[in-house]
Write an enzyme that holds these catalytic residues in place. Structure first.
Site, PDB file in Angstrom:
ATOM      1  NE  ARG A  99     -44.210  -3.953  10.948  1.00 28.91           N
ATOM      2  CZ  ARG A  99     -43.170  -4.165  11.714  1.00 28.91           C
ATOM      3  NH1 ARG A  99     -42.011  -3.905  11.406  1.00 28.91           N
ATOM      4  NH2 ARG A  99     -43.308  -4.570  12.918  1.00 28.91           N
ATOM      5  CB  THR A 100     -50.764  -1.088  11.140  1.00 30.33           C
ATOM      6  OG1 THR A 100     -50.343  -2.511  10.787  1.00 30.33           O
ATOM      7  CG2 THR A 100     -52.044  -0.875  10.579  1.00 30.33           C
ATOM      8  CE  LYS A 123     -59.532  10.346  32.302  1.00 28.66           C
ATOM      9  NZ  LYS A 123     -59.868  11.565  31.958  1.00 28.66           N
ATOM     10  NE  ARG A 127     -53.167  -3.309  15.180  1.00 28.15           N
ATOM     11  CZ  ARG A 127     -52.072  -3.643  14.691  1.00 28.15           C
ATOM     12  NH1 ARG A 127     -50.771  -3.538  15.208  1.00 28.15           N
ATOM     13  NH2 ARG A 127     -51.807  -4.029  13.408  1.00 28.15           N
ATOM     14  CG  HIS A 170     -54.265  -6.343  10.119  1.00 25.69           C
ATOM     15  ND1 HIS A 170     -54.306  -5.367   9.616  1.00 25.69           N
ATOM     16  CD2 HIS A 170     -53.068  -6.477  10.715  1.00 25.69           C
ATOM     17  CE1 HIS A 170     -53.399  -4.348   9.783  1.00 25.69           C
ATOM     18  NE2 HIS A 170     -52.619  -5.215  10.502  1.00 25.69           N
TER      19      HIS A 170
HETATM   20  C1  NCD Z   1     -49.546  -7.881  12.522  1.00 28.85           C
HETATM   21  C2  NCD Z   1     -50.689  -7.788  13.272  1.00 28.85           C
HETATM   22  O1  NCD Z   1     -50.643  -6.518  14.178  1.00 28.85           O
HETATM   23  O2  NCD Z   1     -51.614  -8.595  13.291  1.00 28.85           O
HETATM   24  N1  NCD Z   1     -48.755  -6.939  12.334  1.00 28.85           N
HETATM   25  C3  NCD Z   1     -48.973  -5.888  11.350  1.00 28.85           C
HETATM   26  O3  NCD Z   1     -50.024  -5.345  11.403  1.00 28.85           O
HETATM   27  N2  NCD Z   1     -48.039  -5.707  10.235  1.00 28.85           N
HETATM   28  C4  NCD Z   1     -48.787  -9.246  12.828  1.00 28.85           C
HETATM   29  C5  NCD Z   1     -48.325  -9.563  14.178  1.00 28.85           C
HETATM   30  O4  NCD Z   1     -48.565  -8.689  15.115  1.00 28.85           O
HETATM   31  O5  NCD Z   1     -47.810 -10.824  14.179  1.00 28.85           O
END
Ligand code: NCD
Length: 309
Positions: free
Chosen positions: A56-57, A85, A106, A134
């Protein structure tokens, strides 16, 4: 909205409540008219650097940028970048920021987005740094509460599941602490309770919160139930994960004790913690929430990129 031009978003309270409110307003307009702001970011580039898995993100950020008329470049796993690397994050960021107008990243390491922002010549958006924060999920969660309940005040929010490693919980709790008359109930097994640094902050801000292990007992009190998955990848040992992973499963039985106007949120992915039968309950809002995530990311990108709105 030029207030956010050139700004990074690393932690959930980096923006003021007014700035967040403007983002929600903008996202609401886009939700009603998906063509709004279309092409406003033509010629602009988003670097999406994902050193950890995401559906999703990453996809909603990329969809947001493409819908704004911009373009995306990047990688979806660290194995396909020079991190494999041995390149440092600082060097990767120096490069990405010389190619793109903004970076969303991320990483499994806590603090990595903050570090990246120090080496970047363009804004950095934290899309999750390990078990820490997040903030764009939080914008998504707050927008969902606002759109579905009408406002973000005077509500009881239950957080259930892995509150130790769940970064979306840490960020949402920190953000909600700034709103009026919010009560929080943290429901988890003892092994997965909220970290002390988050609790200490809530205490300092005089937030009304309790911790317990019992979802059934809390159900009737909740306006929002925020379910989370047990974060397997952050456990030190698989046996602990297996023992704890199914501690809470939200099913129709438990839902029957919930308010009629309850909303059930989940950042997703879901593993086992919400039974499929709940998807058709009108109080299940997690798929809507995921879609709102794209609108708020459109609002965020356009604002950071300085689009005149
Ligand atoms: C979450 C995350 O990556 O922290 N997912 C997200 O970004 N919607 C939650 C998760 O991974 O459980």
């Amino acid at each position: 909205m030029s207030l956010l031009k050139g700004r990074s978003l690393i932690e959930p309270d980096d923006f003021s409540l007014n700035e967040m409110e403007s983002l929600f307003k903008l996202a609401e307009i886009i939700e009603k008219d998906e063509k709004y702001l279309r092409d406003s970011c033509r010629g602009r580039l988003l670097a999406s650097l994902f050193f950890e898995p995401s559906t999703r993100t990453r996809l909603s950020f990329e969809a947001a940028m493409l819908r704004l008329g911009g373009n995306c470049l990047g990688f979806a796993e660290s194995g396909s970048s020079s991190a494999s690397k041995g390149e440092s994050l600082a060097d990767t960021i120096r490069m990405a920021s010389s190619y793109a107008d903004t970076i969303v990243m991320r990483s499994p390491k806590e603090g990595s987005a903050l570090l990246a922002s120090r080496y970047s010549s363009v804004p950095v958006i934290n899309a999750g740094d390990g078990g820490h924060h997040h903030p764009t999920q939080t914008l998504t969660d707050l927008l969902s509460i606002k759109l579905l309940l009408g406002n973000i005040e005077n509500i009881t929010v239950g957080f259930c599941g892995d509150l130790k490693f769940g970064r979306t919980v840490h960020s949402l709790a920190k953000a909600l602490a700034r709103y009026k008359a919010i009560r929080m109930i943290f429901i988890s097994p003892k092994e997965l309770i909220l970290p002390d640094y988050i609790k200490n902050n809530l205490q300092k801000q005089n937030v009304d919160f309790i911790e317990n292990e019992n979802l059934e007992k809390s159900m009737p009190e909740l306006d929002v139930l925020y379910m989370t998955r047990v974060q397997r990848e952050r456990f030190f040992n698989e046996d602990d994960y297996i023992r704890l992973k199914d501690t809470y499963v939200l099913n129709s039985d438990k839902m029957s004790a919930g308010k009629e106007k309850l909303i059930v949120l989940h950042p997703l992915p879901r593993v086992n913690e919400i039974a499929i039968e709940i998807d058709s309950d009108p109080r299940a809002a997690y798929f809507k929430q995921a879609k709102y995530g794209m609108y708020i990311r459109m609002a965020l990108l356009a604002s950071i990129l300085g689009v005149n709105i």
